[in-house]
Design a protein around this motif. Structure first.
Motif, short mmCIF file in Angstrom:
data_model
loop_
_atom_site.label_atom_id
_atom_site.label_comp_id
_atom_site.label_asym_id
_atom_site.label_seq_id
_atom_site.Cartn_x
_atom_site.Cartn_y
_atom_site.Cartn_z
N GLU A 126 0.51 -1.32 -0.40
CA GLU A 126 -0.29 0.28 0.01
C GLU A 126 0.89 1.80 0.12
O GLU A 126 0.51 1.84 -0.52
N LYS A 127 1.67 1.19 1.06
CA LYS A 127 2.47 2.75 1.25
C LYS A 127 4.13 1.90 0.25
O LYS A 127 5.09 3.21 0.56
N ALA A 128 4.23 0.91 -0.97
CA ALA A 128 5.60 0.75 -1.23
C ALA A 128 6.23 1.38 -2.61
O ALA A 128 4.78 1.65 -3.13
N VAL A 129 7.24 1.62 -3.55
CA VAL A 129 7.71 2.19 -4.05
C VAL A 129 8.47 1.65 -4.60
O VAL A 129 9.89 0.99 -3.79
N LEU A 130 8.05 1.02 -5.96
CA LEU A 130 9.61 -0.02 -6.29
C LEU A 130 10.63 1.14 -7.57
O LEU A 130 9.71 1.65 -8.22
N ASN A 131 11.77 0.88 -7.27
CA ASN A 131 12.82 1.71 -8.24
C ASN A 131 13.08 0.14 -9.58
O ASN A 131 13.10 -0.67 -8.68
N ILE A 132 12.79 0.55 -10.61
CA ILE A 132 13.40 -0.50 -11.42
C ILE A 132 14.47 0.34 -12.41
O ILE A 132 14.91 1.95 -12.85
N HIS A 133 15.65 -0.18 -12.75
CA HIS A 133 16.88 0.11 -13.03
C HIS A 133 16.99 0.17 -14.11
O HIS A 133 17.53 0.36 -15.30
N HIS A 134 16.55 -1.37 -14.61
CA HIS A 134 16.52 -1.85 -16.17
C HIS A 134 15.69 -3.61 -16.20
O HIS A 134 14.91 -3.88 -14.47
N TYR A 135 14.84 -3.14 -17.02
CA TYR A 135 14.02 -4.63 -18.18
C TYR A 135 15.00 -5.76 -18.29
O TYR A 135 15.74 -5.53 -19.33
N GLN A 136 15.43 -6.65 -17.37
CA GLN A 136 16.35 -8.44 -18.17
C GLN A 136 15.58 -8.69 -19.37
O GLN A 136 16.10 -8.60 -20.80
N ILE A 383 7.46 11.59 -5.75
CA ILE A 383 7.44 10.36 -5.58
C ILE A 383 6.41 10.13 -4.15
O ILE A 383 6.06 9.43 -4.18
N TYR A 384 7.51 9.76 -3.30
CA TYR A 384 7.06 9.59 -1.95
C TYR A 384 5.34 10.36 -1.52
O TYR A 384 5.03 10.11 -1.32
N SER A 385 5.29 11.77 -2.29
CA SER A 385 4.17 12.90 -1.98
C SER A 385 2.92 12.01 -2.59
O SER A 385 1.72 12.58 -1.85
N LYS A 386 3.31 11.19 -3.29
CA LYS A 386 2.34 10.46 -4.08
C LYS A 386 1.72 8.68 -3.62
O LYS A 386 0.71 8.51 -3.60
N ILE A 387 2.45 8.85 -2.43
CA ILE A 387 1.98 7.97 -1.74
C ILE A 387 0.32 7.99 -0.25
O ILE A 387 0.85 8.81 0.56
#
Length: 387
Positions: A126-136, A383-387
Motif C-alpha cells: 500500500e505504501k511501497a515504491v519500486l525503483n526499476i533500474h533496468h528490464y532484463q 514521488i513519495y508525496s504521491k503515496i
C-alpha cells in the motif's frame, strides 16, 4: 516537504564505488538522512568486505543500516519459493523477519530498490515504491539461449519482472523507456521517471596533464552483464580493426569483471590489452582518450557512461548506451547507431584533443545537472508525496 519515516530495501550495500546501482543507493541513503527524514535501511551484501566498508561509511551513531549476507544454501522450501518467486533467494528469512518487525512499528514509505527486492514488499504494498533500474526482458529480448537451463532461466526472469511490476501501485523508473515498459505491464500504477543519482563530487575531473599521451580507447564494465559483453564484442570485432587502420598508433584497453574469461579469444589481438577484476577503475579512465561503449541492446542508464563523463573522458556510444541522458551528438558525446558512424566519431576524437576537451567538459556538466544528488532526491521526494 514534511519529514517522513522511510524504510529502504537494497539488494547491495550503499557504496559509492561498489556495485553499479550502489552508487545511487549511497546517494539515496546519505541524502535522505541529510534532509532530515527518519530512515531505516536494509541491505543484502554479496561480499563480506563490502559489508565492512558500508559499516564504516554509515556508522550506527548516524545511520540505521542493517546488513545481511546473501543466502547461499537452499533448503527444499527455499527452492520451492524460488520456483514460485524467482530470485527471491536474495532476501534471507532473517532479513524478511527483521523488515516485517520494523514495518509493524509504523512507516510512511517503503522504498524498494531494484526488481528482486520487490519480493520483500508483498505484505506491504500500500505504501511501497519500486525503483526499476533496468528490464532484463528488454535486454535479453533478442538473445538466443543454447541450453534448456538458459531458456528456463530466461523464462523465469521475464515472468518475475512482469509479476513484480504488476504488484506495485507506485513505481520509479530510471529512464523514459523503462517507464513505457512499466506502463505497459501495469497501466494503473503511478509511474515517474527519475534518473540514477550519482555524486559527482566523488569524481575528480581528470586534468590535461593527468591524461595518457597515446591515443587510447578504453571500455570498462561488468562483462558478465549481456549489454556490456555485447558492446565489448562489437568493439573488438567490428569497430577496433577499422579504428586501428585509421589511427595506427592507437591502443585499446578493456577493463572489467571477468573480462579475460569472457573475452579470452581476443587477448592476443593487435593493440589490445584486457584487464580483469581490477581494484580501482580511475587509473584506467586516466589512460583513455575516448570511452567507446556501443551496446546493441541494454535498458536503463549505464553507470560507466556516467562515470566516464564525470571523470572527463569523451564518450562514443549508441542511444542504448546514452539511455536516460538528453545527450546531443557532437556536444556531450559521439552518438550513433551504425558501425561506420561510431568509427568516424571515435577516430575524430582520437585525432583532435581540443574537440575532446570541449566535449568532456560539457558531458560532465550534463551529468551533474541531470543526475546530481539534489535533482534526483527532489524528484524522489515528489514521488513519495504521491503515496
Amino acid at each position: 516537504m514534511k519529514k517522513l519515516n522511510i524504510v529502504i530495501v537494497m539488494v547491495e550495500p550503499p557504496l559509492p564505488f561498489g556495485n553499479a546501482a550502489a552508487r545511487w543507493f549511497y546517494v539515496l541513503l546519505k541524502g535522505l538522512v541529510e534532509r532530515g527524514h527518519q530512515v531505516r535501511a536494509f541491505a543484502v551484501c554479496s561480499k563480506e568486505a563490502e559489508m565492512e566498508k558500508a559499516k564504516k561509511l554509515f556508522p550506527s551513531s548516524e545511520y540505521d543500516l542493517k546488513l545481511y549476507p546473501i543466502r547461499k544454501k537452499s533448503s527444499l522450501t527455499q527452492k520451492v519459493n524460488s520456483l514460485l518467486r524467482p530470485y527471491s533467494f536474495k532476501i534471507s528469512e532473517q532479513m524478511q523477519r527483521d523488515l516485517d518487525v520494523e514495518l509493524s512499528k509504523g512507516y510512511d514509505v517503503l522504498h524498494i530498490e531494484q526488481m528482486w527486492g520487490g519480493w520483500a514488499a508483498l505484505k506491504h504494498l500500500e505504501k511501497a515504491v519500486l525503483n526499476i533500474h533496468h528490464y532484463q526482458l528488454i535486454d535479453l529480448e533478442y538473445t538466443n539461449s543454447s541450453s534448456l537451463k538458459d531458456q528456463y532461466e530466461k523464462w523465469q526472469i521475464k515472468r518475475a519482472e512482469k509479476l513484480i511490476t504488476k504488484y506495485f501501485k507506485t513505481i520509479r523508473t530510471c529512464s523514459p523507456r523503462l517507464e513505457t515498459k512499466a506502463r505497459e505491464l501495469n497501466p494503473n500504477s503511478y509511474i515517474k521517471t527519475n534518473p540514477v543519482g550519482i555524486d559527482g563530487a566523488l569524481y575528480n575531473y581528470i586534468q590535461d596533464e593527468e591524461r595518457g599521451v597515446e591515443p587510447t580507447i578504453v571500455m570498462i564494465g561488468t562483462m558478465t552483464w549481456y549489454p556490456t559483453s555485447s558492446a565489448a564484442v562489437r568493439l573488438l570485432d567490428r569497430l577496433w580493426p577499422e579504428i586501428l587502420k585509421q589511427v595506427p598508433n592507437a591502443k585499446l584497453k578493456i577493463v572489467g569483471y571477468d573480462a579475460k574469461s569472457v573475452l579470452s579469444k581476443y587477448i592476443n589481438s593487435e593493440g589490445v590489452e584486457i584487464f580483469e577484476n581490477v581494484p580501482e577503475i580511475e587509473p584506467y579512465f586516466k589512460m583513455g582518450s575516448v570511452f567507446v561503449y556501443a551496446p546493441a541492446r541494454g535498458s536503463g542508464m549505464k553507470i560507466k557512461i556516467l562515470e566516464a563523463m564525470l571523470f572527463g573522458i569523451p564518450v562514443v556510444t549508441t542511444s542504448e548506451g546514452a539511455e536516460g541522458l538528453p545527450v546531443v551528438d557532437g556536444e556531450h558525446a559521439g552518438l550513433c547507431e551504425d558501425d561506420e558512424g561510431l568509427i568516424r566519431r571515435a577516430v575524430e576524437l582520437l585525432k583532435d584533443v581540443e574537440k575532446q576537451n570541449i566535449q568532456r567538459k560539457k558531458a560532465r556538466e550534463l551529468v551533474e545537472s541531470v543526475c546530481g544528488p539534489k535533482a534526483t532526491l527532489d524528484t524522489m521526494e515528489e514521488i513519495y508525496s504521491k503515496i
